[in-house]
Write an enzyme that holds these catalytic residues in place. Structure first.
Site: not given
Length: 812
Positions: A675, A679
């Site tokens: 994750d 980003k």
């Protein structure tokens, strides 16, 4: 004197006719009145249907006639008392004559225009005779026969009025008339031989205007079932409202382009004598309605928007037309000789093509005729065979003052373009009272609403949302929308409607807006859904200012963004998968977003509700360049390592983070670093660098066995198994008096993510809870970076970030 015309809906039944008689009674106390009436309800349609049935089955024709007869005798029963027998006998005799005509049609197997005119005339003959006798019960009234007064040529179904004879007849009749009220049938007329003709469908308005002009009436009132001419069709545009005053020319333009409240030829006789026309509502007689006059009060530059459906474009095209006179003349002569009405004309300045709009049912005939007319040129390849495009509509923006206002055309076509309404052809008269465009007829409703919002609802903008995913984030987003509804309307002049909602099983749609008080119940009782069926439903709804909102973390959902963007439907998402997919796909979505004027916003991909991406965009757009990024971008990992110590277990802290909504549904996505890698990849791409996800070095702190699990249950079991491993990680940092932070870095075109020991003098050291922090080192911020810090996880802040993106779209 005043002339009052009442349409079919105004005289549809006894109750409505009573309202009409009340209006006439009040008016007749002030002045003499000529009352022109249409046939009851849909009588004319039924009469013609009966005639057509008579060609095949006289029994069915007689059944239709019996139903028509029943309505008329019911009205006689309800409204006529003193002269009921004589009226009933006359109406019975008329029905007998009509039945004889049907029988003649059946026996001869012929239905000519002459017969159709005679059949259709009975509707007004019935209604005017019955209403006149009902009026006699209440005030001084008489019946007048329009066929004795209005004289036309021998065109039985659309007679051309002989105004000289008609004027003489009308004036002679009314000079001799001593009664206060005269009731006349609209639509009907006769030729010089006394044979019945009609003035065309909608001709009752025209009849009334002829009477008003010849009698020099003080006012012509058209009574219908709406309170005037509207800014747009109120059945299509709910925000439309009546126009208080309008000029003759503007009214003609609007009526020509489909404003059904007024039959287009109606205005000419009144205009010639400058007689004011007022459109009134039989069911709201106190409403002032719309006044049509020579010098209306100054209003908005655009007075109204109208449209005509079921249009075909016919194009005559070819290099052989250039510089050769006569092509236009031959085209229009051919259509005129066959009585094919042209409703739209445009021609390229190069003389390479002429384009005309005709009604769709005339298009096949027009093509055959024109192919024959230009057969020699087509055979010699000087021009192409006639091109016909069907399933189109014309939309028109009308206003006499438009010529004095620059940029209206630009506003019109920009608004249509933003909503993916493709314009096929454009026409604007030199008087600049009208700008017309041909569009796909399936876009007509959207186009009307778009233009009405543009020109008449500038203070309030409407957004129509389609929401997929109603878990933690989606539920909070809908709650915030519901809570802020009043504030948005009052302070931002913004009306946001949720038209569609779906989860993985069900979907629910409401074109007027879903009630957000009970959306859960509505969704539970909704219909089954798939990504494709939801998309097709959104596409079919064809709303203006549409926004698709993805509150999921689902890859399949991310793969449908392109389809929405290509329909000019904006996309707002907290789902990072699309922007962290291949660079080619990321750029493609951006490109399509620009091409189709649809926003693609994903602020919540990084930092939940923090304005990280928006700030970065502003830096780049203003000419700054990013050299380095340092960030803690996982609220869940920050929460985990802020709460994990020797007195807790890693398993329990991760479970708490998931329970409080700080992790993805699959917590392994957060803890594996994937994750965070997504980003920093998105930030690098938004900074102008080309990277793929596999380019980012990911130093995972999870054991390999944990990374290989396929279910949450197995993942949590592995966390228990490797508790000592996690305790060792904590102790190693604690010994150094450091805190554990999962850090993302980008520098010199390279990126990495991993767990780091953060000393007490570092900006990341005191980052508490689930907060995020990002440092941008740029040309303008080389030593002291721009810093953005705040809550970076949780359903509420993520939902607020989605909300903020929706507001950004509204403000564009």
């Amino acid at each position: 004197m005043k002339v009052l015309k009442f349409g079919g809906s105004s005289v549809a039944n006894s109750e409505n006719i009573t309202k009409v008689l009340d209006i006439v009674a009040k008016t007749s106390k002030e002045t003499k009145v000529a009352v022109v009436v249409s046939a009851f309800g849909k009588t004319t349609d039924k009469l013609l249907a009966g005639a057509n049935e008579a060609l095949m089955d006289i029994t069915i024709a007689k059944e239709i006639l019996e139903a028509i007869k029943s309505l008329h005798f019911q009205i006689i029963e309800d409204l006529i008392f003193t002269n009921k027998k004589a009226v009933s006998e006359e109406i019975t005799a008329m029905f007998n004559r009509l039945q004889s005509i049907y029988e003649g049609v059946f026996l001869l197997q012929e239905l000519s225009d002459k017969t159709l005119a005679k059949v259709s005339s009975f509707g007004e003959r019935f209604s005017s005779f019955i209403i006149a006798n009902a009026a006699k019960e209440l005030f001084d009234a008489i019946h007048g026969e329009s066929r004795d007064l209005i004289i036309t040529n021998n065109d039985y179904l659309s007679g051309q009025v002989n105004f000289k004879l008609t004027n003489k007849n009308i004036n002679s009749f009314f000079d001799k008339n001593k009664h206060q009220v005269v009731v006349l049938g609209g639509f009907i007329s006769a030729n010089l031989e006394g044979e019945t003709t009609t003035l065309g469908r909608g001709g009752s308005d025209y009849s009334a205007s002829i009477y008003a002009a010849d009698l020099n009436a003080d006012e012509l009132q058209i009574w219908t079932d709406v309170s005037g001419m509207y800014t747009a069709n109120p059945r299509v545009v709910k925000q439309a409202y009546p126009i208080s005053e309008i000029s003759y020319e503007e009214a003609m333009e609007l009526s020509h382009f489909g404003a059904k409240v007024l039959y287009p030829p109606t205005i000419q006789p009144a205009l010639r004598k400058e007689i004011p026309i007022r459109i009134k509502n039989t069911f709201d007689p106190e409403n002032l309605g719309t006044l049509i006059s020579k010098n209306p009060k100054k209003g908005t530059d655009v007075k109204g928007i109208s449209h005509i459906e079921n249009i075909s474009l016919i194009t005559l095209e070819g290099g052989g037309m250039i510089g050769i006179p006569g092509f236009s003349k031959r085209l229009f002569e051919t259509l005129s000789q066959q009585k094919i009405n042209v409703v739209f004309i445009t021609q390229a300045s190069s003389e390479h093509s002429i384009c005309v709009g005709v009604y769709e049912n005339d298009a096949p005939k027009a093509k055959l005729l024109l192919d024959e007319t230009f057969s020699i040129e087509i055979d010699r390849k000087k021009i192409k065979p006639i091109i016909v495009e069907n399933e189109l509509a014309i939309i028109a923006v009308v206003g006499e003052s438009m010529k004095n206002h620059q940029g209206l055309s630009g506003q019109m076509f920009s608004a249509l373009g933003r909503n993916n309404v493709n314009v096929r052809a454009i026409a604007q008269g030199s008087s600049e009272k009208n700008i017309s465009a041909v569009i796909n007829k399936y876009d007509a409703e959207k186009a009307l609403n778009t233009l009405h919002e543009q020109f008449f609802e500038e203070k309030t903008k409407q957004l129509n949302l389609f929401v997929t995913g109603v878990g933690n984030v989606g539920e909070r987003f809908l709650a915030q929308l519901h809570q802020q509804k009043k504030f948005l309307k009052e302070n931002l002049k913004l009306k946001i409607r949720v038209i569609g909602i779906s989860n993985s099983r069900k979907m629910v749609f409401d074109t007027t807006g879903i009630n957000l008080k009970n959306w859960k119940e509505l969704l539970e009782n909704g219909e089954p859904t798939t990504l494709d069926t939801f998309y097709e439903k959104v596409k079919k709804s064809n709303h203006i200012n549409s926004v698709f909102i993805d509150n999921t973390a689902n890859q399949q959902v991310s793969e449908v963004y392109e389809k929405y963007l290509r329909q000019s439907i904006s996309v707002v998402t907290c789902n990072k998968i699309a922007c962290a997919s291949s660079f080619e796909n990321y750029k493609n979505l951006k490109r399509i977003s620009r091409k189709y004027n649809a926003s693609f916003l994903f602020e919540t991909n990084v930092g939940a509700g923090l304005p990280i991406i928006d700030t970065l965009k502003n830096l780049i757009n203003s000419g700054d360049r990013v050299h380095k990024i340092q960030a803690v971008l996982s609220g869940s990992l920050n929460f985990v390592f802020n709460n994990f110590n020797e007195d807790s277990t890693f398993h329990d802290v991760v479970g708490q983070a998931q329970k409080e909504g700080f992790t993805e549904p699959d917590p392994k996505i957060d803890l594996s670093g994937v994750d965070v890698a997504r980003k920093i990849l998105i930030l690098a791409r938004e900074s102008g660098y080309q990277l793929e996800l596999e380019d980012i070095a990911n130093s995972s702190f999870l054991p390999e066995e944990s990374l290989q699990t396929t279910t949450n249950k197995d993942f949590y079991a592995s966390l228990i198994k490797y508790e000592n491993h996690f305790q060792d990680i904590y102790k190693e940092a604690d010994v150094k008096d450091c805190r554990l932070k999962y850090v993302a870095e980008f520098s010199n075109g390279k990126a990495n993510v991993g767990l780091q020991h953060i000393a007490s003098d570092h900006p990341f050291y005191n980052l508490e809870g689930s907060d995020n922090i990002v440092l941008f080192f740029t040309d303008r911020y080389p030593e002291n970076p721009m810093l953005i810090k705040g809550a970076g996880a949780g359903a509420d802040v993520t939902a607020s970030g989605i909300f903020a993106d929706v507001i950004r779209i509204a403000n564009q």
